[in-house]
Design a protein around this motif. Sequence first.
Motif, PDB file in Angstrom:
ATOM      1  N   UNK A   1       0.846  -1.193   0.000  1.00  0.00           N
ATOM      2  CA  UNK A   1       0.000   0.000   0.000  1.00  0.00           C
ATOM      3  C   UNK A   1       0.878   1.240   0.000  1.00  0.00           C
ATOM      4  N   UNK A   2       0.449   2.252  -0.751  1.00  0.00           N
ATOM      5  CA  UNK A   2       1.197   3.509  -0.796  1.00  0.00           C
ATOM      6  C   UNK A   2       0.230   4.665  -0.607  1.00  0.00           C
ATOM      7  N   UNK A   3       0.501   5.493   0.399  1.00  0.00           N
ATOM      8  CA  UNK A   3      -0.310   6.671   0.681  1.00  0.00           C
ATOM      9  C   UNK A   3       0.514   7.913   0.399  1.00  0.00           C
ATOM     10  N   UNK A   4       0.018   8.747  -0.509  1.00  0.00           N
ATOM     11  CA  UNK A   4       0.719   9.975  -0.858  1.00  0.00           C
ATOM     12  C   UNK A   4      -0.128  11.174  -0.432  1.00  0.00           C
ATOM     13  N   UNK A   5       0.364  11.932   0.566  1.00  0.00           N
ATOM     14  CA  UNK A   5      -0.319  13.155   0.986  1.00  0.00           C
ATOM     15  C   UNK A   5       0.150  14.322   0.121  1.00  0.00           C
ATOM     16  N   UNK A   6      -0.814  15.150  -0.307  1.00  0.00           N
ATOM     17  CA  UNK A   6      -0.514  16.306  -1.165  1.00  0.00           C
ATOM     18  C   UNK A   6      -1.024  17.550  -0.444  1.00  0.00           C
ATOM     19  N   UNK A   7      -0.190  18.142   0.411  1.00  0.00           N
ATOM     20  CA  UNK A   7      -0.653  19.287   1.206  1.00  0.00           C
ATOM     21  C   UNK A   7      -0.771  20.556   0.368  1.00  0.00           C
ATOM     22  N   UNK A   8      -1.780  21.363   0.705  1.00  0.00           N
ATOM     23  CA  UNK A   8      -1.934  22.666   0.081  1.00  0.00           C
ATOM     24  C   UNK A   8      -1.651  23.759   1.089  1.00  0.00           C
ATOM     25  N   UNK A   9      -2.164  24.939   0.810  1.00  0.00           N
ATOM     26  CA  UNK A   9      -1.985  26.056   1.738  1.00  0.00           C
ATOM     27  C   UNK A   9      -2.727  25.779   3.040  1.00  0.00           C
ATOM     28  N   UNK A  10      -2.106  26.144   4.142  1.00  0.00           N
ATOM     29  CA  UNK A  10      -2.694  25.958   5.474  1.00  0.00           C
ATOM     30  C   UNK A  10      -3.111  24.494   5.709  1.00  0.00           C
ATOM     31  N   UNK A  11      -2.283  23.580   5.307  1.00  0.00           N
ATOM     32  CA  UNK A  11      -2.618  22.157   5.381  1.00  0.00           C
ATOM     33  C   UNK A  11      -2.742  21.687   6.825  1.00  0.00           C
TER      34      UNK A  11
END
Length: 804
Positions: free
Chosen positions: A470-480
Amino acid sequence: MQTKTFISIIILLLLFSAISNAQNNTVTISGIVKDGNTKAILPFVNIILKTERDSAFLSGTVTNEEGRFMLSKIKSGNYYLEISYIGYTTKKQALFVGNLTEYLDVKTIEIEEKLTALKEVVIIAKTDEISERMDKKTFSLTDNISQSGGSVLQAMQNLPSVTVQDGKVQLRGNDKVTVLIDGKQTAITGFGNQTGLDNIPASAIEKIEIINNPSAKYDANGNAGIINIIYKKNKKDGFNGKVGFTTGVGSLWVRKKNLPTIRPQYTFTPKINPSVSLNYRKNKINVFFQGDYLYTETLNKNEFVTRNYDNGDVINSQLKRNRNTHFTTLKSGIDYTINEQNSLTISGLFGSEKIIDNGDQPFFNTDFTQRKRLWQFLEDELKTTIMGTANYQHKFKEAGHLLNVGFNYTLHREDEKYFYDNYLPTSTGTDAFKLLSDEQVYDFNIDYTKPLKYGRIETGIKLRNRNIPTNMQFIPGANSILDINAGGWATYKELIPAAYGNYIFENKKWEAELGLRVEYVKIQYDVNPSHSVYKSNGYNYTQPFPNVRLAYKINDNNKFSAFYTRRVDRPNEVDIRIFPKYDDAEIIKVGNPALRPQFTNSVELGYKKNWKNGSLYNAIYHRFADGTITRISSTVAGSNLIYATFQNVNKSYNTGLEIVLAQDVSKLYSFNVNLNGYKNKIDAFTVENKYPTTHLFSATAQELFSGNIKLNNTFHFPKNVNAQLTGVYLAPDIIPQGKIKARFSLDFGLKKSIQKGKGELFCNATDLLNTMIIKKEINGQGFNYTSNDYYETQVIRLGYSYKF
């Protein structure tokens, strides 16, 4: 007061219990006839089966060139065989037909010129809706008129012993249930973990078996029991099949208005379910195909929550989830009869589940005058399953003497994408994540069955190898607000070799089943080294899982049974998955790699009585588990976020009484009622939660008496019209750290046979009074909350099917 009322209802129904018709299935008798002196086989010997009571002729045949004979479709009872042959003395041999197996091989019958021998032989048969062994209940979905056209999960809600809570099936108040499809764990149901049941069309299913006390033949996982979902498969000669189409609409009105500033909730949600079943059988070949498509729009969740914290803070929120689902299943295969003793079945299954959720979650202050936060999300999830199966069967010359060899391969891909918008009073943030998982499972099994003179022996081995990267990729934006250090990769590895043996014995008064399954389990969960909290973990064990059943038959219509089983609940991969889930913005769910199996011992006493128009089944049961697995909700210092994590807590107990009563009142009306009353208890415990930071959590002991009542009324009107009215009452029950309040629903269905029995029209409506609302009270450490979920429960459906 509620407890006393519920107990009174059970006692009242016990006093007035009447009984329904027992429809026993049949057995096949086989044997071989030889000369008593020379031991030579004797072809063309006359075999006649007669009743013991009045010597009435029941069935007859002659032995073949190998001296063997077979008599089919024989019901339970007392008989005798009459064997006659030119030049030999006619021989009579007493026979008792039991209830435990489908086959009996009476072995060798020797006949001589001047010798008559009487010898008792046991013949064993299958069972009716509640089996004579009292370990299994079988229900045809064609009889479930009020839930036709929906999903398997919806169809199960009306079955005895079954309740549905938070999308999970419970048996006798326990959700540790293993779900099988055609006797096998599959990725479609999360390899026994109950996922996907709400999206499997009931139109694809022939029947459902509920097994409360599984034998050693079944995997040891699932302490509450097993639910076996059996797909349709036609066996008629030539080309035949069935087509159907169902449509419907749900959420007919708004039960509770949205909180301000969010998008509308779904109403008048459409449902579409076309299905086709095809079969071609000729000579040695049988080709089959089953295809189903289910499209639904659903108000999947509409939960209003009030949270109170010890520091005085109060937060009011609503979690609304509009869901679109596309579910496709295609199953096809071929049965090839190599010869009379050998056959091969090769089949494949393709499943595709596409889910799109659009959700809103606003948070307000105490009096709803100020919105503190708005969380909006889009979930795009695609689950794809490909499964290939090969089964070889060898039939020995004795009926029921079988060797089965099977191989199963499964590939299951889970592709999820989440997109979040986080609106705060002074800022706005956008976040996303993507999860990709490719699960591969190899299953191999060998099963051997040997009929005996007084029962049978079953034995076999099974090997499973399961791998889930399993692979989890978090993609944070502004004010994450995402915990980006909790992502990355993880791999779950499972290896389970097992062996089992069962011995079944029966005579006129006693039955016994003794079984033992031994499993070696090795679990390894590897976590990427950069994870913020969790590290790689694993465990292994070798454990025995015995089962015992003893029964005493007072007479043909009354029987007592006693059961003992030991089973296990192994944490599934999703239970230990290290990645936090944000489908609720302020109740964060995360797995626990340190989770370990819970082992459960169960005992049960059952009584069944049959007579002409009815049956009554009673059972008293007790389960006690060590290392109970449950989800713990807690907070950490300086935050109002709630973290929900699975933990092994202390011991738990489940004690109860179940009654299943059925009665054919007349040709026009019949009913069945199921009562299940139980007490659940969890001992006090203290655990250490590690996410997001290490903190202790303690809880006092919990116990509550609960139960449910289900009443199915079936009406048989002229001109092939049948109707069903079903009422379900679920008493208050304990859940982790709290309780769920009482619920009630009323369902109605109507069907008519047309086109000389080849066509069928039906319509039904679920939750007629719109009363099924999930109400919870949760008490945590530093907080408590109440919630009311007005999710979609009321649906009207109309369907048509035609068989040819």
